[in-house]
Design a protein around this motif. Structure first.
Motif, mmCIF file in Angstrom:
data_model
loop_
_atom_site.group_PDB
_atom_site.id
_atom_site.type_symbol
_atom_site.label_atom_id
_atom_site.label_comp_id
_atom_site.label_asym_id
_atom_site.label_seq_id
_atom_site.Cartn_x
_atom_site.Cartn_y
_atom_site.Cartn_z
ATOM 1 N N LEU A 128 0.827 -1.209 0.000
ATOM 2 C CA LEU A 128 0.000 0.000 0.000
ATOM 3 C C LEU A 128 0.860 1.257 0.000
ATOM 4 O O LEU A 128 1.874 1.337 0.698
ATOM 5 C CB LEU A 128 -0.917 0.015 1.221
ATOM 6 C CG LEU A 128 -1.964 -1.099 1.291
ATOM 7 C CD1 LEU A 128 -2.795 -0.951 2.548
ATOM 8 C CD2 LEU A 128 -2.852 -1.090 0.056
ATOM 9 N N ILE A 129 0.417 2.235 -0.768
ATOM 10 C CA ILE A 129 1.084 3.542 -0.831
ATOM 11 C C ILE A 129 0.069 4.555 -0.309
ATOM 12 O O ILE A 129 -0.915 4.861 -0.991
ATOM 13 C CB ILE A 129 1.500 3.889 -2.272
ATOM 14 C CG1 ILE A 129 2.343 2.761 -2.863
ATOM 15 C CG2 ILE A 129 2.264 5.200 -2.301
ATOM 16 C CD1 ILE A 129 2.577 2.880 -4.350
ATOM 17 N N LEU A 130 0.294 5.046 0.904
ATOM 18 C CA LEU A 130 -0.719 5.848 1.593
ATOM 19 C C LEU A 130 -0.222 7.258 1.920
ATOM 20 O O LEU A 130 0.986 7.509 1.968
ATOM 21 C CB LEU A 130 -1.128 5.149 2.896
ATOM 22 C CG LEU A 130 -1.702 3.739 2.772
ATOM 23 C CD1 LEU A 130 -2.083 3.216 4.155
ATOM 24 C CD2 LEU A 130 -2.895 3.700 1.826
ATOM 25 N N PRO A 131 -1.184 8.175 2.159
ATOM 26 C CA PRO A 131 -0.808 9.510 2.638
ATOM 27 C C PRO A 131 -0.129 9.425 3.998
ATOM 28 O O PRO A 131 -0.276 8.423 4.718
ATOM 29 C CB PRO A 131 -2.156 10.240 2.747
ATOM 30 C CG PRO A 131 -3.105 9.451 1.905
ATOM 31 C CD PRO A 131 -2.633 8.033 1.974
ATOM 32 N N ALA A 132 0.600 10.451 4.363
ATOM 33 C CA ALA A 132 1.295 10.491 5.653
ATOM 34 C C ALA A 132 0.307 10.299 6.803
ATOM 35 O O ALA A 132 -0.857 10.703 6.719
ATOM 36 C CB ALA A 132 2.028 11.810 5.805
ATOM 37 N N ALA A 133 0.780 9.696 7.879
ATOM 38 C CA ALA A 133 -0.084 9.351 9.012
ATOM 39 C C ALA A 133 -0.786 10.557 9.619
ATOM 40 O O ALA A 133 -1.884 10.440 10.148
ATOM 41 C CB ALA A 133 0.735 8.627 10.078
ATOM 42 N N ARG A 134 -0.155 11.737 9.531
ATOM 43 C CA ARG A 134 -0.743 12.926 10.167
ATOM 44 C C ARG A 134 -1.830 13.581 9.326
ATOM 45 O O ARG A 134 -2.542 14.466 9.793
ATOM 46 C CB ARG A 134 0.346 13.958 10.469
ATOM 47 C CG ARG A 134 0.983 14.570 9.247
ATOM 48 C CD ARG A 134 2.078 15.554 9.617
ATOM 49 N NE ARG A 134 2.688 16.170 8.461
ATOM 50 C CZ ARG A 134 2.198 17.235 7.839
ATOM 51 N NH1 ARG A 134 1.107 17.798 8.296
ATOM 52 N NH2 ARG A 134 2.807 17.729 6.790
ATOM 53 N N SER A 135 -1.986 13.163 8.075
ATOM 54 C CA SER A 135 -2.956 13.783 7.176
ATOM 55 C C SER A 135 -4.376 13.364 7.531
ATOM 56 O O SER A 135 -4.615 12.266 8.039
ATOM 57 C CB SER A 135 -2.657 13.420 5.727
ATOM 58 O OG SER A 135 -2.917 12.040 5.500
ATOM 59 N N SER A 136 -5.346 14.227 7.251
ATOM 60 C CA SER A 136 -6.752 13.910 7.526
ATOM 61 C C SER A 136 -7.212 12.741 6.665
ATOM 62 O O SER A 136 -8.016 11.909 7.103
ATOM 63 C CB SER A 136 -7.628 15.142 7.275
ATOM 64 O OG SER A 136 -7.489 15.601 5.938
ATOM 65 N N LEU A 137 -6.682 12.647 5.448
ATOM 66 C CA LEU A 137 -7.048 11.556 4.542
ATOM 67 C C LEU A 137 -6.676 10.205 5.148
ATOM 68 O O LEU A 137 -7.461 9.258 5.133
ATOM 69 C CB LEU A 137 -6.341 11.761 3.202
ATOM 70 C CG LEU A 137 -6.941 11.096 1.962
ATOM 71 C CD1 LEU A 137 -8.339 11.622 1.698
ATOM 72 C CD2 LEU A 137 -6.059 11.339 0.744
ATOM 73 N N ARG A 138 -5.476 10.143 5.696
ATOM 74 C CA ARG A 138 -4.996 8.899 6.300
ATOM 75 C C ARG A 138 -5.747 8.579 7.599
ATOM 76 O O ARG A 138 -6.103 7.418 7.865
ATOM 77 C CB ARG A 138 -3.498 9.023 6.565
ATOM 78 C CG ARG A 138 -2.877 7.852 7.298
ATOM 79 C CD ARG A 138 -2.828 6.555 6.472
ATOM 80 N NE ARG A 138 -2.116 5.529 7.204
ATOM 81 C CZ ARG A 138 -0.797 5.453 7.283
ATOM 82 N NH1 ARG A 138 -0.032 6.339 6.653
ATOM 83 N NH2 ARG A 138 -0.235 4.489 7.974
ATOM 84 N N LYS A 139 -5.972 9.580 8.427
ATOM 85 C CA LYS A 139 -6.663 9.363 9.698
ATOM 86 C C LYS A 139 -8.055 8.780 9.472
ATOM 87 O O LYS A 139 -8.484 7.864 10.173
ATOM 88 C CB LYS A 139 -6.755 10.671 10.484
ATOM 89 C CG LYS A 139 -5.420 11.151 11.045
ATOM 90 C CD LYS A 139 -5.573 12.496 11.734
ATOM 91 C CE LYS A 139 -4.231 12.986 12.280
ATOM 92 N NZ LYS A 139 -4.343 14.336 12.891
ATOM 93 N N ASN A 140 -8.769 9.326 8.486
ATOM 94 C CA ASN A 140 -10.113 8.831 8.199
ATOM 95 C C ASN A 140 -10.076 7.423 7.629
ATOM 96 O O ASN A 140 -10.959 6.602 7.906
ATOM 97 C CB ASN A 140 -10.824 9.774 7.221
ATOM 98 C CG ASN A 140 -11.170 11.103 7.857
ATOM 99 O OD1 ASN A 140 -11.342 11.190 9.067
ATOM 100 N ND2 ASN A 140 -11.248 12.150 7.068
#
Length: 298
Positions: free
Chosen positions: A193-205
């Protein structure tokens, strides 16, 4: 009681902000002894102690905190008044400063800026791209007119209003070279998986979505920008997660493919963040025409 010297109040505000007589003197181009003398006279005039003075520096007393609070509010109000008055003089030649992160500009705001500029070509628009915390601080300090940012917006400032304005769909995408058969979230558990950074709202959701399905997803790559997520996915390094508008043209061009998940993915909620009394007429015009948010208080 005689009126307080306004210059002393200006110096006090700078000293309180910098927490140092030396730093304040450098910023105000006034000698340090003069700064110290001015503050002593102000304390004598008011009959209170404003600072705790120690070898390690200075800090505000309870009385100093009260004075600082009122002076800062007054300064902010004067700055707001100045900007509003300037915008009233000539709304079609004004300027708007928007706090917004680059991915929201690309996927939501750019089209609106383009549309607004066609109708108001003389109005200047400046964008400031920073972290959410920095954008909110800039808004409070009136360095921006308003902020457009993804939820959740957390702030300790009680004068800041947060209004939802739209939502963007999200998706998983892969390279056409990737032959993995993926139909539900659990099928992703053993994929790269290639995901947004952990601190981003996209990743948190997305993490909330995973936990709801009792899944744990450990990305092989994490990026701060969607451009890098898309590029790594295009190179078939793994499966990327982005907002749909960011990859629509790549899917249409068959450079990437959507992965149809038979489960509801979280959306990116976009918010308008502002302080009503600080909005200029030019900023209100943009909000009304492009963001389509109307409020009787604006």
């Amino acid at each position: 009681m005689d009126e307080v010297n306004l210059n002393s109040l200006r110096i006090f505000l700078e000293v309180a902000n910098s927490k140092s007589f030396l730093d304040a003197s450098e910023r105000l181009f006034v000698s340090q002894p003069a700064i110290s003398k001015s503050m002593s006279k102000l304390e004598e005039h008011l009959g209170i102690t404003l600072f705790y003075r120690t070898n390690s520096g200075i800090s505000l007393t309870a009385s100093g905190e009260v004075l600082y609070k009122y002076l800062k509010e007054t300064k902010d109000l004067l700055l707001s008044c100045e900007r509003v008055l300037k915008s009233m003089n000539d709304i079609e030649n004004g300027k708007i400063i928007i706090g917004v992160q680059s991915h929201i500009v690309r996927n939501y705001l750019m089209e609106k800026i383009d549309d607004f500029r066609l109708r108001h070509p003389k109005i200047k628009i400046q964008l400031i791209d920073q972290s959410t915390i920095s954008l909110i601080n800039d808004l409070e300090e009136q360095k921006t007119d308003f902020v457009v940012d993804a939820a959740p917006i957390e702030t300790n400032y009680n004068n800041i209003e947060v209004k939802p304005i739209c939502s963007l769909s999200t998706c998983f995408v892969k390279s056409p070279k990737n032959i993995s058969k993926i139909e539900q979230l659990k099928d992703l558990e053993h994929e790269n998986l290639i995901l947004p950074a952990a601190r981003s709202s996209l990743r948190k959701n997305l993490n909330i979505c995973f936990k709801r399905s009792s899944l744990e997803m450990i990305p092989i790559l994490e990026f701060e920008t969607e451009e890098l997520i898309i590029e790594a996915t295009r190179r078939n390094l793994g499966i990327g997660y982005v907002v749909k508008p960011a990859v629509e043209y790549l899917v249409e061009s068959k450079i990437l493919e959507y992965i149809d998940i038979n489960e509801k993915l979280p959306k990116m909620e976009i918010n308008l963040v502002f302080i009503s009394k600080h909005l200029t007429d030019v900023a209100k015009l943009f909000i009304k025409e492009e963001i389509n948010y109307e409020d009787k208080h604006l």
